[in-house]
Design an enzyme around this catalytic site. Structure first.
Site, mmCIF file in Angstrom:
data_model
loop_
_atom_site.group_PDB
_atom_site.id
_atom_site.type_symbol
_atom_site.label_atom_id
_atom_site.label_comp_id
_atom_site.label_asym_id
_atom_site.label_seq_id
_atom_site.Cartn_x
_atom_site.Cartn_y
_atom_site.Cartn_z
ATOM 1 N N ASP A 152 0.826 -1.203 0.000
ATOM 2 C CA ASP A 152 0.000 0.000 0.000
ATOM 3 C C ASP A 152 0.866 1.262 0.000
ATOM 4 O O ASP A 152 1.958 1.265 0.554
ATOM 5 C CB ASP A 152 -0.913 -0.032 1.241
ATOM 6 C CG ASP A 152 -2.081 0.913 1.115
ATOM 7 O OD1 ASP A 152 -2.298 1.473 0.017
ATOM 8 O OD2 ASP A 152 -2.799 1.106 2.119
ATOM 9 N N ASN A 178 -10.538 -2.666 -6.515
ATOM 10 C CA ASN A 178 -9.699 -1.771 -7.336
ATOM 11 C C ASN A 178 -10.276 -1.512 -8.728
ATOM 12 O O ASN A 178 -9.892 -0.550 -9.394
ATOM 13 C CB ASN A 178 -8.265 -2.313 -7.469
ATOM 14 C CG ASN A 178 -7.441 -2.154 -6.216
ATOM 15 O OD1 ASN A 178 -6.497 -2.903 -5.964
ATOM 16 N ND2 ASN A 178 -7.769 -1.174 -5.390
HETATM 17 C C1 FPP Z 1 -1.777 0.181 -3.471
HETATM 18 O O1 FPP Z 1 -1.353 1.511 -3.480
HETATM 19 C C2 FPP Z 1 -1.274 -0.562 -4.598
HETATM 20 C C3 FPP Z 1 -2.026 -1.129 -5.603
HETATM 21 C C4 FPP Z 1 -3.472 -1.029 -5.643
HETATM 22 C C5 FPP Z 1 -1.396 -1.847 -6.727
HETATM 23 C C6 FPP Z 1 -0.185 -2.657 -6.409
HETATM 24 C C7 FPP Z 1 0.632 -2.717 -7.627
HETATM 25 C C8 FPP Z 1 1.977 -2.709 -7.690
HETATM 26 C C9 FPP Z 1 2.855 -2.724 -6.503
HETATM 27 C C10 FPP Z 1 2.654 -2.626 -8.995
HETATM 28 C C11 FPP Z 1 2.770 -3.801 -9.849
HETATM 29 C C12 FPP Z 1 2.678 -5.130 -9.267
HETATM 30 C C13 FPP Z 1 3.055 -6.245 -9.901
HETATM 31 C C14 FPP Z 1 2.807 -7.555 -9.255
HETATM 32 C C15 FPP Z 1 3.721 -6.218 -11.204
HETATM 33 P P1 FPP Z 1 -2.454 2.655 -3.599
HETATM 34 O O2 FPP Z 1 -2.584 3.032 -5.024
HETATM 35 O O3 FPP Z 1 -3.717 2.228 -2.943
HETATM 36 O O4 FPP Z 1 -1.772 3.792 -2.786
HETATM 37 P P2 FPP Z 1 -2.499 4.939 -1.934
HETATM 38 O O5 FPP Z 1 -3.232 4.257 -0.825
HETATM 39 O O6 FPP Z 1 -1.333 5.748 -1.445
HETATM 40 O O7 FPP Z 1 -3.378 5.711 -2.869
#
Ligand code: FPP
Length: 246
Positions: A21, A69
């Site tokens: 996250d 998501n």
């Molecule tokens: C959460 O951060 C992250 C995600 C919803 C996506 C996770 C994806 C990756 C780490 C990149 C690619 C992964 C692979 C396996 C290739 P957020 O967007 O919710 O962050 P925030 O809470 O700060 O808005």
């Protein structure tokens, strides 16, 4: 402190699950678009997978995309899917070289065709690897998984394949998307949030929870080693007393 050196190799968590996250907040802090945070997040994935394999963690599960998501802006969803495809293409060699098997859990059929095809190909190509199993939770939600389990078992009861009386925890385990994985020992969430967010609700029953303030794009293997060291210094009682354990 060098946490890696302090880790006891015989007490390693057999299954680590991570809620990655903070990508969006990382990007915002740098004045960048959210997607730059995801791109940097993919680099963190690489480092953490490498670190897990290095110390001998047999199972690592990453929450890469939740059922919720899909409600994000289309442009972010599309870019995340593209990032998944490019990461898979880029990392297949590393997975092979390091004897890592890739698996996926979730509603894989809801992913765009290109992502599904790439994923299936890497899963197939790495299926003979055995040093570590890397599972990506994609379009995953634990309530959806449990609903799916209930439906499958109900159908089997209706058709007479199993009796309602025979349903026990092992029957449920066998119907989960994680069917061949052990229970989670250590669950890590980054970015300071302290929630489970519909991740592996059944499988986390006895997991140790570890929350890190670090935003996912900045998370590195040394941070994982610190979490494992912390885990190893906890007492896991599984409902028993301390005295019973010693
Ligand atoms: C959460 O951060 C992250 C995600 C919803 C996506 C996770 C994806 C990756 C780490 C990149 C690619 C992964 C692979 C396996 C290739 P957020 O967007 O919710 O962050 P925030 O809470 O700060 O808005």
């Amino acid at each position: 402190m060098n946490f890696k050196e302090q880790i006891d190799p015989v007490k390693l968590p057999q299954h680590i699950a991570i809620i990655m996250d903070g990508n969006g907040r990382w990007a915002k802090k740098q004045g960048l678009m959210r997607i730059r945070g995801h791109e940097k997040g993919a680099k963190a994935v690489r480092d953490v997978v490498e670190g897990s394999a290095e110390i001998g963690v047999p199972n690592l599960t990453l929450y890469a995309f939740s059922t919720e998501n899909w409600n994000r802006p289309k442009v972010e969803v599309d870019t995340l899917m593209k990032l998944l495809v490019s990461s898979l293409k880029k990392e297949i060699t590393t997975l092979q070289e390091n004897d890592i098997k890739l698996k996926a859990i979730g509603c894989i059929e809801t992913l765009p065709k290109k992502a599904r095809r790439e994923l299936e190909e890497v899963i197939k190509k790495t299926s003979g690897n055995s040093r570590m199993t890397l599972t990506l939770a994609l379009s995953y939600g634990s309530r959806e998984e449990l609903t799916h389990v209930v439906k499958e078992i109900a159908e089997k009861v209706a058709s007479g394949e199993i009796s309602a009386k025979a349903i026990d925890e092992s029957v449920i385990n066998k119907h989960l998307y994680t069917q061949n994985l052990p229970d989670v020992d250590l669950m890590i969430r980054t970015s300071g949030e302290q929630r489970i967010s519909n991740f592996l609700l059944w499988q986390l029953a006895y997991a140790e929870l570890y929350f890190s303030e670090i935003l996912w794009p900045d998370y590195r293997k040394e941070d994982l080693f610190e979490a494992i060291y912390n885990y190893q210094n906890r007492e896991r009682r599984f409902g028993k007393t301390s005295e019973q354990l010693s």
